[in-house]
Design a protein around this motif. Structure first.
Motif, PDB file in Angstrom:
ATOM      1  N   GLY A 165     -56.092  62.022   9.763  1.00 17.03           N
ATOM      2  CA  GLY A 165     -57.032  61.240  10.547  1.00 17.03           C
ATOM      3  C   GLY A 165     -56.352  60.565  11.719  1.00 17.03           C
ATOM      4  O   GLY A 165     -55.268  60.006  11.590  1.00 17.03           O
ATOM      5  N   GLN A 166     -57.013  60.628  12.858  1.00 17.21           N
ATOM      6  CA  GLN A 166     -56.543  59.964  14.068  1.00 17.21           C
ATOM      7  C   GLN A 166     -57.526  58.859  14.422  1.00 17.21           C
ATOM      8  O   GLN A 166     -58.726  58.999  14.239  1.00 17.21           O
ATOM      9  CB  GLN A 166     -56.429  60.962  15.232  1.00 17.21           C
ATOM     10  N   VAL A 167     -56.982  57.760  14.906  1.00 13.62           N
ATOM     11  CA  VAL A 167     -57.771  56.613  15.342  1.00 13.62           C
ATOM     12  C   VAL A 167     -57.408  56.328  16.795  1.00 13.62           C
ATOM     13  O   VAL A 167     -56.460  56.909  17.326  1.00 13.62           O
ATOM     14  CB  VAL A 167     -57.521  55.390  14.433  1.00 13.62           C
ATOM     15  N   ALA A 190     -61.384  74.562  12.954  1.00 10.35           N
ATOM     16  CA  ALA A 190     -62.452  75.160  12.155  1.00 10.35           C
ATOM     17  C   ALA A 190     -63.441  74.101  11.660  1.00 10.35           C
ATOM     18  O   ALA A 190     -64.624  74.384  11.497  1.00 10.35           O
ATOM     19  CB  ALA A 190     -61.869  75.910  10.962  1.00 10.35           C
ATOM     20  N   LYS A 191     -62.942  72.874  11.421  1.00 12.49           N
ATOM     21  CA  LYS A 191     -63.795  71.816  10.868  1.00 12.49           C
ATOM     22  C   LYS A 191     -63.225  70.456  11.225  1.00 12.49           C
ATOM     23  O   LYS A 191     -62.004  70.274  11.262  1.00 12.49           O
ATOM     24  CB  LYS A 191     -63.884  71.926   9.353  1.00 12.49           C
ATOM     25  N   THR A 192     -64.094  69.522  11.489  1.00 13.29           N
ATOM     26  CA  THR A 192     -63.691  68.129  11.680  1.00 13.29           C
ATOM     27  C   THR A 192     -64.470  67.243  10.720  1.00 13.29           C
ATOM     28  O   THR A 192     -65.576  67.583  10.294  1.00 13.29           O
ATOM     29  CB  THR A 192     -63.944  67.635  13.121  1.00 13.29           C
ATOM     30  N   THR A 193     -63.860  66.129  10.400  1.00 12.13           N
ATOM     31  CA  THR A 193     -64.548  65.076   9.654  1.00 12.13           C
ATOM     32  C   THR A 193     -64.434  63.822  10.496  1.00 12.13           C
ATOM     33  O   THR A 193     -63.328  63.455  10.926  1.00 12.13           O
ATOM     34  CB  THR A 193     -63.908  64.845   8.273  1.00 12.13           C
ATOM     35  N   ARG A 242     -68.675  70.439  11.157  1.00 15.32           N
ATOM     36  CA  ARG A 242     -68.374  69.009  11.275  1.00 15.32           C
ATOM     37  C   ARG A 242     -69.136  68.213  10.231  1.00 15.32           C
ATOM     38  O   ARG A 242     -70.276  68.515   9.888  1.00 15.32           O
ATOM     39  CB  ARG A 242     -68.765  68.509  12.670  1.00 15.32           C
ATOM     40  N   VAL A 243     -68.479  67.160   9.750  1.00 18.02           N
ATOM     41  CA  VAL A 243     -69.106  66.128   8.946  1.00 18.02           C
ATOM     42  C   VAL A 243     -68.951  64.837   9.737  1.00 18.02           C
ATOM     43  O   VAL A 243     -67.880  64.554  10.269  1.00 18.02           O
ATOM     44  CB  VAL A 243     -68.415  65.986   7.571  1.00 18.02           C
ATOM     45  N   CYS A 244     -70.007  64.054   9.836  1.00 19.63           N
ATOM     46  CA  CYS A 244     -69.928  62.754  10.502  1.00 19.63           C
ATOM     47  C   CYS A 244     -70.674  61.752   9.641  1.00 19.63           C
ATOM     48  O   CYS A 244     -71.859  61.945   9.342  1.00 19.63           O
ATOM     49  CB  CYS A 244     -70.534  62.817  11.901  1.00 19.63           C
ATOM     50  N   GLU A 297     -62.586  57.245  13.225  1.00 17.80           N
ATOM     51  CA  GLU A 297     -61.428  57.996  12.752  1.00 17.80           C
ATOM     52  C   GLU A 297     -61.877  59.441  12.584  1.00 17.80           C
ATOM     53  O   GLU A 297     -63.013  59.710  12.209  1.00 17.80           O
ATOM     54  CB  GLU A 297     -60.890  57.473  11.429  1.00 17.80           C
ATOM     55  N   MET A 298     -60.967  60.379  12.895  1.00 13.48           N
ATOM     56  CA  MET A 298     -61.334  61.784  12.829  1.00 13.48           C
ATOM     57  C   MET A 298     -60.148  62.621  12.398  1.00 13.48           C
ATOM     58  O   MET A 298     -59.030  62.402  12.856  1.00 13.48           O
ATOM     59  CB  MET A 298     -61.797  62.251  14.202  1.00 13.48           C
ATOM     60  N   ASP A 299     -60.401  63.578  11.492  1.00 17.32           N
ATOM     61  CA  ASP A 299     -59.372  64.538  11.120  1.00 17.32           C
ATOM     62  C   ASP A 299     -59.891  65.939  11.447  1.00 17.32           C
ATOM     63  O   ASP A 299     -61.015  66.096  11.921  1.00 17.32           O
ATOM     64  CB  ASP A 299     -58.981  64.394   9.654  1.00 17.32           C
TER      65      ASP A 299
END
Length: 125
Positions: A30-32, A72-75, A102-104, A117-119
């Motif tokens: 995860g990046q912030v 391929a995918k982000t959260t 994606r999931v949000c 935050e996102m990975d």
């Protein structure tokens, strides 16, 4: 497994790597919206914080030799669903024509008082 440390992303604040390569798959932590040098939050609104978060994610991609189209995918975790539209606009500009899964979700508390935050999971074929 290979571990990736991205010098141009914000420093890890715990015992983890910016990314881990397992086979042809990369798992990005995860990046912030922390500034990569000072470690302070960049921006006071979602658009600004999303832009910095994606810049940090991009720094990890670059360090690993990846590009946006490898995602391929982000959260995505956002503090307030009312900020979804602002986030989505920045995200769409960052991704261009690429459309990973994606999931949000809205969450109540993100590290350091951040709004986002996102990975990501990347695959290199």
């Amino acid at each position: 497994m290979e571990f990736v440390h991205a010098s141009k992303a914000c420093a890890s604040v715990g015992p983890y790597s910016h990314a881990v390569k397992a086979g042809n798959t990369y798992y990005l932590s995860g990046q912030v919206p922390f500034h990569p040098v000072g470690g302070t939050i960049v921006g006071s609104n979602m658009a600004e914080q999303a832009a910095q978060t994606l810049a940090n994610l991009n720094a990890v991609l670059e360090e690993a030799g990846l590009k946006i189209t490898d995602i391929a995918k982000t959260t995505v975790f956002i503090e307030n669903w009312d900020d979804f539209e602002a986030f989505n606009e920045v995200y769409a500009n960052f991704m261009g024509d690429h459309r990973p899964a994606r999931v949000c979700v809205e969450v109540s508390n993100i590290a350091g008082g951040c709004l986002i935050e996102m990975d990501a999971i990347c695959v290199v074929e």
